[in-house]
Design an enzyme around this catalytic site. Structure first.
Site, PDB file in Angstrom:
ATOM      1  N   SER A 157      38.807 -57.453   1.408  1.00  0.00           N
ATOM      2  CA  SER A 157      39.129 -55.825   1.421  1.00  0.00           C
ATOM      3  C   SER A 157      40.016 -55.562   2.675  1.00  0.00           C
ATOM      4  O   SER A 157      40.227 -56.372   3.396  1.00  0.00           O
ATOM      5  CB  SER A 157      37.848 -55.065   1.168  1.00  0.00           C
ATOM      6  N   LEU A 200      37.070 -61.243   9.270  1.00  0.00           N
ATOM      7  CA  LEU A 200      35.643 -60.879   8.755  1.00  0.00           C
ATOM      8  C   LEU A 200      35.186 -59.726   9.610  1.00  0.00           C
ATOM      9  O   LEU A 200      35.368 -59.561  10.834  1.00  0.00           O
ATOM     10  CB  LEU A 200      34.905 -62.113   9.384  1.00  0.00           C
ATOM     11  N   TYR A 233      40.808 -54.942  18.205  1.00  0.00           N
ATOM     12  CA  TYR A 233      41.301 -53.508  18.501  1.00  0.00           C
ATOM     13  C   TYR A 233      40.819 -53.004  19.686  1.00  0.00           C
ATOM     14  O   TYR A 233      39.868 -53.189  20.235  1.00  0.00           O
ATOM     15  CB  TYR A 233      40.311 -52.606  17.528  1.00  0.00           C
ATOM     16  N   TYR A 256      34.100 -47.575  21.652  1.00  0.00           N
ATOM     17  CA  TYR A 256      34.487 -48.624  21.150  1.00  0.00           C
ATOM     18  C   TYR A 256      35.196 -49.920  22.262  1.00  0.00           C
ATOM     19  O   TYR A 256      34.309 -50.699  22.407  1.00  0.00           O
ATOM     20  CB  TYR A 256      35.904 -48.185  20.211  1.00  0.00           C
TER      21      TYR A 256
HETATM   22  P1  NAI Z   1      36.175 -54.689   5.861  1.00  0.00           P
HETATM   23  O1  NAI Z   1      35.074 -54.349   5.952  1.00  0.00           O
HETATM   24  O2  NAI Z   1      37.052 -54.021   5.181  1.00  0.00           O
HETATM   25  O3  NAI Z   1      36.419 -56.306   5.414  1.00  0.00           O
HETATM   26  C1  NAI Z   1      35.536 -57.334   5.944  1.00  0.00           C
HETATM   27  C2  NAI Z   1      35.693 -58.735   4.925  1.00  0.00           C
HETATM   28  O4  NAI Z   1      34.671 -59.517   5.614  1.00  0.00           O
HETATM   29  C3  NAI Z   1      35.340 -58.523   3.535  1.00  0.00           C
HETATM   30  O5  NAI Z   1      36.258 -59.257   2.772  1.00  0.00           O
HETATM   31  C4  NAI Z   1      34.035 -58.946   3.288  1.00  0.00           C
HETATM   32  O6  NAI Z   1      33.648 -59.428   2.212  1.00  0.00           O
HETATM   33  C5  NAI Z   1      33.912 -60.241   4.615  1.00  0.00           C
HETATM   34  N1  NAI Z   1      32.846 -60.378   4.972  1.00  0.00           N
HETATM   35  C6  NAI Z   1      31.606 -59.707   5.568  1.00  0.00           C
HETATM   36  N2  NAI Z   1      30.556 -60.456   5.700  1.00  0.00           N
HETATM   37  C7  NAI Z   1      31.049 -61.699   5.246  1.00  0.00           C
HETATM   38  C8  NAI Z   1      30.261 -62.951   5.328  1.00  0.00           C
HETATM   39  N3  NAI Z   1      28.818 -63.048   5.694  1.00  0.00           N
HETATM   40  N4  NAI Z   1      30.880 -64.084   4.724  1.00  0.00           N
HETATM   41  C9  NAI Z   1      32.040 -63.918   4.055  1.00  0.00           C
HETATM   42  N5  NAI Z   1      32.892 -62.801   4.284  1.00  0.00           N
HETATM   43  C10 NAI Z   1      32.357 -61.687   4.635  1.00  0.00           C
HETATM   44  O7  NAI Z   1      36.595 -54.806   7.460  1.00  0.00           O
HETATM   45  P2  NAI Z   1      38.178 -54.620   8.195  1.00  0.00           P
HETATM   46  O8  NAI Z   1      38.063 -53.182   8.803  1.00  0.00           O
HETATM   47  O9  NAI Z   1      39.131 -54.905   7.184  1.00  0.00           O
HETATM   48  O10 NAI Z   1      37.990 -55.634   9.394  1.00  0.00           O
HETATM   49  C11 NAI Z   1      38.546 -56.914   9.307  1.00  0.00           C
HETATM   50  C12 NAI Z   1      38.578 -57.088  10.915  1.00  0.00           C
HETATM   51  O11 NAI Z   1      39.718 -56.124  11.256  1.00  0.00           O
HETATM   52  C13 NAI Z   1      37.643 -57.014  11.872  1.00  0.00           C
HETATM   53  O12 NAI Z   1      37.628 -57.966  12.837  1.00  0.00           O
HETATM   54  C14 NAI Z   1      37.915 -55.476  12.566  1.00  0.00           C
HETATM   55  O13 NAI Z   1      37.323 -55.577  13.666  1.00  0.00           O
HETATM   56  C15 NAI Z   1      39.287 -55.674  12.498  1.00  0.00           C
HETATM   57  N6  NAI Z   1      40.112 -54.465  12.898  1.00  0.00           N
HETATM   58  C16 NAI Z   1      39.689 -53.233  12.051  1.00  0.00           C
HETATM   59  C17 NAI Z   1      40.538 -52.101  12.249  1.00  0.00           C
HETATM   60  C18 NAI Z   1      40.043 -50.796  11.700  1.00  0.00           C
HETATM   61  O14 NAI Z   1      40.581 -49.517  12.014  1.00  0.00           O
HETATM   62  N7  NAI Z   1      39.269 -50.826  10.476  1.00  0.00           N
HETATM   63  C19 NAI Z   1      41.319 -51.919  13.502  1.00  0.00           C
HETATM   64  C20 NAI Z   1      41.620 -53.250  14.138  1.00  0.00           C
HETATM   65  C21 NAI Z   1      40.992 -54.411  13.773  1.00  0.00           C
END
Ligand code: NAI
Length: 398
Positions: free
Chosen positions: A51, A141, A227, A237
């Site tokens: 995702s 992740l 972030y 944050y």
């Molecule tokens: P999300 O919740 O959309 O995606 C997380 C992913 O991790 C998914 O594919 C999920 O299936 C996987 N996942 C979770 N637990 C798992 C496990 N135990 N084993 C295997 N897969 C697992 O999250 P998002 O927002 O895309 O975050 C990804 C990264 O980006 C994080 O490090 C977040 O801090 C970083 N980030 C997010 C920002 C935002 O505004 N959403 C901004 C800057 C960085």
């Protein structure tokens, strides 16, 4: 015929429209294809691929750079008509089908990425079937819990402030409510546990295991999304438990750089922009920051969704000539968000928001809500209602 219902609890989406998820994956593929191809890596492993940022990365690299990809994620498939599983499950399937149509390898592992077994299975697959060493490892992740693979102990992350409580406005998308929330400061234990879950330890374990197994190509790159945010969200944050976890990723990047030195590899922290995702929607106060920021950035023409941001990062920055780094070597695509005029306008706008006007045209609640809905396959552009049965959904293979 199955009825898909959007079901939101607080800022957590429980319902899913599997066909809407598929359409959204196709929309993102279309976005990348319209931009044309770019020279990039050919063998990519994405941890957290199902995702938002991870999925967008996979789509950009496969359909922009022609990469074969392995995606690791933790998702659930359909059980019955009331429990259709998670959006990421269907995203994985839609991605694989589309990539395979183009002759690309798209292997999905749906399992706990934190475990040793998971790493071993991926390594075995790379050695026996993937057809080449990995030239890019993306760590994307986001999880609320992690079981330590050596001790079996489970850690829970907390999104909390440090030192003092934080009081401020938040939004509940279930009730379309704007209310005041108090965020308590974290205990030392909660800080340590959050670092254990969202810090860089597991990223380093992955890189050690892949290196040890000799499945990394010479010159391998590994990216990790961070972030840093701004003064407007620092208290909860950057200056909170999540900020500590992100600082730990910076440290682990140094360890990984040392680990990869003899194969000319590099660990790259990418400070990404604020976007609407499953993970970010549950950060207290963050939705209020987002509806201010998105409004200002949309007016300036700089607002990006994950696919727009990620495609720019890889196409123009990492594999292009527009990379911007900070003084410690982190890649800074978040410069559009941090632009001083954008921040000043966002601050002024947020200060004006209240229960009466947050959902009006002065802010971007409409953008936030639509982006949040799209994550579960609702409000997706181009979606046409179709008939599907639970048996058909259960028969889909990831
Ligand atoms: P999300 O919740 O959309 O995606 C997380 C992913 O991790 C998914 O594919 C999920 O299936 C996987 N996942 C979770 N637990 C798992 C496990 N135990 N084993 C295997 N897969 C697992 O999250 P998002 O927002 O895309 O975050 C990804 C990264 O980006 C994080 O490090 C977040 O801090 C970083 N980030 C997010 C920002 C935002 O505004 N959403 C901004 C800057 C960085």
């Amino acid at each position: 015929m199955l009825q898909f219902k959007q079901n939101i609890r607080g800022n957590v989406a429980l319902g899913v429209n599997p066909l809407g998820c598929k359409q959204e994956v196709l929309n993102q593929i279309e976005y990348v294809k319209k931009k044309g191809t770019y020279p990039g890596p050919k063998k990519v492993l994405i941890i957290g691929a199902s995702s938002s940022y991870g999925l967008a990365t996979r789509i950009s690299l496969a359909f922009g750079a022609g990469a074969d990809t392995i995606g690791v994620s933790f998702e659930k498939g359909p059980k019955n008509e009331r429990n259709l599983g998670t959006a990421g499950w269907y995203n994985n399937i839609a991605f694989r089908e589309a990539a395979e149509k183009e002759g690309l390898v798209a292997k999905n592992f749906v399992q706990d990425a934190f475990s040793h077994e998971s790493k071993q299975e991926v390594i075995d697959y790379i050695k026996s079937e993937f057809g080449g060493k990995i030239d890019l490892v993306v760590y994307s992740l986001a999880s609320g819990r992690r079981t330590d693979p050596d001790t079996g102990e489970t850690y829970i992350s907390s999104i909390k402030a440090l030192g003092e409580p934080v009081v401020g406005p938040n939004i509940n998308m279930q009730n379309q409510d704007f209310y005041t929330e108090t965020l308590e400061p974290a205990t030392e234990q909660e800080i340590a546990d959050t670092v254990k879950v969202m810090g860089g330890e597991d990223w380093q374990l992955w890189m050690e295991a892949l290196k040890e197994a000799d499945v990394l190509a010479d010159g391998v790159l590994t990216t990790n999304y961070s972030y840093l945010g701004t003064e407007l969200n620092h208290a909860y944050y950057g200056g909170g438990t999540l900020g500590r976890a992100k600082a730990d990723c910076d440290e682990k990047a140094n360890n990984i750089n040392a680990l990869l030195a003899d194969i000319n590899g590099k660990a790259q922290i990418v400070v990404a922009t604020a976007v609407t995702t499953k993970a970010s929607s549950v950060i207290p106060f963050f939705p209020v920051y987002c509806i201010g920021l998105y409004k200002v950035m949309a007016e300036k023409g700089t607002h990006e969704t994950p696919i727009m941001h990620i495609d720019r990062i890889y196409r123009e920055m990492i594999y292009g000539d527009k990379a911007e780094y900070d003084e410690v070597g982190r890649l800074r695509p978040d410069s559009w968000e941090l632009d001083s005029d954008t921040q000043a306008k966002t601050k002024a706008l947020i200060q004006k928001l209240n229960e009466e006007n947050f959902n009006s045209e002065i802010a971007a609640y409409d953008i936030l809500y639509k982006e949040f809905s799209i994550l579960s396959g609702f409000m997706v552009d181009g979606y046409v209602e179709q008939e599907v049965t639970i048996e058909e959904l259960k028969a889909l293979k990831y």
